[in-house]
Scaffold this motif. Structure first.
Motif, PDB file in Angstrom:
ATOM      1  N   TYR A 132       0.837  -1.210   0.000  1.00 48.98           N
ATOM      2  CA  TYR A 132       0.000   0.000   0.000  1.00 48.98           C
ATOM      3  C   TYR A 132       0.869   1.256   0.000  1.00 48.98           C
ATOM      4  O   TYR A 132       0.598   2.214  -0.732  1.00 48.98           O
ATOM      5  CB  TYR A 132      -0.913  -0.022   1.223  1.00 48.98           C
ATOM      6  N   ILE A 133       1.934   1.241   0.800  1.00 48.09           N
ATOM      7  CA  ILE A 133       2.806   2.415   0.899  1.00 48.09           C
ATOM      8  C   ILE A 133       3.598   2.626  -0.387  1.00 48.09           C
ATOM      9  O   ILE A 133       3.661   3.735  -0.936  1.00 48.09           O
ATOM     10  CB  ILE A 133       3.772   2.256   2.101  1.00 48.09           C
ATOM     11  N   ILE A 134       4.215   1.547  -0.890  1.00 46.60           N
ATOM     12  CA  ILE A 134       5.062   1.653  -2.082  1.00 46.60           C
ATOM     13  C   ILE A 134       4.251   1.994  -3.329  1.00 46.60           C
ATOM     14  O   ILE A 134       4.765   2.588  -4.287  1.00 46.60           O
ATOM     15  CB  ILE A 134       5.840   0.329  -2.280  1.00 46.60           C
ATOM     16  N   SER A 135       2.961   1.667  -3.316  1.00 47.33           N
ATOM     17  CA  SER A 135       2.113   1.940  -4.484  1.00 47.33           C
ATOM     18  C   SER A 135       1.920   3.431  -4.748  1.00 47.33           C
ATOM     19  O   SER A 135       1.382   3.814  -5.779  1.00 47.33           O
ATOM     20  CB  SER A 135       0.752   1.276  -4.298  1.00 47.33           C
ATOM     21  N   GLY A 136       2.339   4.268  -3.804  1.00 47.28           N
ATOM     22  CA  GLY A 136       2.217   5.712  -3.988  1.00 47.28           C
ATOM     23  C   GLY A 136       1.075   6.335  -3.238  1.00 47.28           C
ATOM     24  O   GLY A 136       0.807   7.543  -3.386  1.00 47.28           O
ATOM     25  N   CYS A 171       0.870   7.136  -0.218  1.00 44.06           N
ATOM     26  CA  CYS A 171       1.297   8.068   0.832  1.00 44.06           C
ATOM     27  C   CYS A 171       2.020   9.298   0.289  1.00 44.06           C
ATOM     28  O   CYS A 171       2.507  10.125   1.076  1.00 44.06           O
ATOM     29  CB  CYS A 171       2.194   7.340   1.842  1.00 44.06           C
ATOM     30  N   GLY A 172       2.107   9.407  -1.015  1.00 42.47           N
ATOM     31  CA  GLY A 172       2.690  10.606  -1.624  1.00 42.47           C
ATOM     32  C   GLY A 172       4.133  10.842  -1.214  1.00 42.47           C
ATOM     33  O   GLY A 172       4.957   9.929  -1.217  1.00 42.47           O
ATOM     34  N   LYS A 173       4.436  12.075  -0.806  1.00 41.93           N
ATOM     35  CA  LYS A 173       5.801  12.452  -0.464  1.00 41.93           C
ATOM     36  C   LYS A 173       6.275  11.838   0.842  1.00 41.93           C
ATOM     37  O   LYS A 173       7.474  11.912   1.160  1.00 41.93           O
ATOM     38  CB  LYS A 173       5.903  13.985  -0.366  1.00 41.93           C
ATOM     39  N   ALA A 174       5.355  11.256   1.615  1.00 36.15           N
ATOM     40  CA  ALA A 174       5.755  10.649   2.894  1.00 36.15           C
ATOM     41  C   ALA A 174       6.680   9.455   2.673  1.00 36.15           C
ATOM     42  O   ALA A 174       7.469   9.108   3.553  1.00 36.15           O
ATOM     43  CB  ALA A 174       4.526  10.219   3.683  1.00 36.15           C
ATOM     44  N   TRP A 175       6.571   8.811   1.508  1.00 34.58           N
ATOM     45  CA  TRP A 175       7.463   7.693   1.185  1.00 34.58           C
ATOM     46  C   TRP A 175       8.134   7.962  -0.150  1.00 34.58           C
ATOM     47  O   TRP A 175       7.507   7.960  -1.197  1.00 34.58           O
ATOM     48  CB  TRP A 175       6.700   6.371   1.127  1.00 34.58           C
ATOM     49  N   THR A 176       9.435   8.207  -0.090  1.00 35.87           N
ATOM     50  CA  THR A 176      10.205   8.466  -1.310  1.00 35.87           C
ATOM     51  C   THR A 176      11.268   7.393  -1.527  1.00 35.87           C
ATOM     52  O   THR A 176      12.198   7.592  -2.305  1.00 35.87           O
ATOM     53  CB  THR A 176      10.879   9.845  -1.225  1.00 35.87           C
ATOM     54  N   GLY A 177      11.110   6.270  -0.838  1.00 35.71           N
ATOM     55  CA  GLY A 177      12.064   5.178  -0.980  1.00 35.71           C
ATOM     56  C   GLY A 177      12.997   5.082   0.214  1.00 35.71           C
ATOM     57  O   GLY A 177      12.949   5.898   1.140  1.00 35.71           O
ATOM     58  N   PHE A 178      13.838   4.073   0.189  1.00 37.36           N
ATOM     59  CA  PHE A 178      14.779   3.865   1.290  1.00 37.36           C
ATOM     60  C   PHE A 178      15.877   4.929   1.248  1.00 37.36           C
ATOM     61  O   PHE A 178      16.301   5.363   0.179  1.00 37.36           O
ATOM     62  CB  PHE A 178      15.394   2.465   1.204  1.00 37.36           C
TER      63      PHE A 178
END
Length: 287
Positions: A143-147, A149-156
């Motif tokens: 769910y998170i990696i699918s986008g 969460c927007g800018k909250a998750w930009t990868g490791f």
């Protein structure tokens, strides 16, 4: 220890520093996975530790075996808890609820299938628990990696390894408060092992702990809600809104606690039978 993430992620989200949420979550993963590695040795040596504490041979042997089976769940929870705080800070509650509902349905089905239908006993229970926790982790990460969460998750990011000591100190302070609350109750089960009929005593207290666990989940929900709301409002520099939120949740939780207490008192003679094959008959009995 992951409770520190409630404050950090909540305030970062309220202050508009959305990109820091993913960094905080990864930093928490590093600390919690490292801590889980250390705690794993308590799982490995659970049987000799319980014997050293004077517990009965049967209980120590079974608990030691079960602890070994539950090591995967230890690491799954270390990953899952920061994810849940990461999503809560963004008020992604419905996504979490749907994923949890799906996993719960599968958990109940496979628990019945492996423990009762195939007669795998607690080995089947351990297998289902491990699978359920890792399924939660995988589903929420997708769910998170699918986008979503927007800018909250930009990868490791390598930033996860920065300022670890400061994060550890905040994590330990959070852990002390929660551990003391939980250890009050779990210590009762340990002491029950010293009683004359240890197995029955532990069984009875385990039923009480299950009831307590179900009811405490309501309080945990209120805790998550107020932590998110207060940290968001403080991050946005709205202290009066944060104070009002605390008043609302205190009143709501007291009313809910009264309702649950009254319900348990009314059905105190009915719900224990849910945990046993023994049902009430016309004959009187003692337990």
């Amino acid at each position: 220890m992951g409770s520190a993430l409630e404050t950090l992620c909540g305030q970062a989200y309220g202050a508009g520093q959305i990109d820091m949420l993913g960094v905080y979550m990864q930093r928490s993963w590093v600390i919690l996975l490292s801590t889980s590695f250390l705690l794993m040795f308590m799982y490995i040596f659970a049987e000799p530790l319980l014997l050293l504490l004077g517990q009965s041979d049967d209980i120590s042997r079974l608990a030691g075996k079960y602890s070994l089976w539950m090591i995967p769940q230890l690491f799954a929870y270390a990953v899952y808890f920061p994810i849940s705080k990461f999503l809560q800070a963004q008020s992604k509650m419905m996504a979490m609820a749907w994923i949890s509902a799906m996993v719960l349905a599968l958990h109940v089905l496979f628990s019945w299938l492996l423990m009762l239908k195939f007669q795998w006993g607690i080995a089947g229970g351990a297998l289902v628990l491990n699978a359920s926790w890792w399924l939660l982790v995988v589903a929420q990460m997708i769910y998170i990696i699918s986008g979503a969460c927007g800018k909250a998750w930009t990868g490791f990011s390598w930033k996860a390894f920065e300022n670890l000591w400061g994060f550890v100190r905040l994590s330990v302070a959070s852990a002390v408060m929660l551990c003391l609350e939980i250890w009050y109750f779990t210590a009762l089960i340990l002491f029950a092992g010293y009683l004359k009929n240890a197995e029955v005593s532990v069984d009875a207290l385990s039923i009480c702990m299950n009831i307590l666990g179900w009811t405490v989940m309501v309080s945990v929900g209120f805790n998550a809600a107020i932590s998110v709301r207060v940290s968001n409002e403080l991050g946005a520099a709205h202290p009066r809104s944060a104070k009002f939120s605390v008043v609302v949740v205190v009143i709501s939780s007291i009313l809910m606690a009264l309702l649950i207490s009254i319900t348990l008192l009314i059905f105190q003679k009915q719900y224990p039978s849910l945990f046993s094959k023994v049902r009430k008959s016309n004959k009187s009995y003692t337990s």
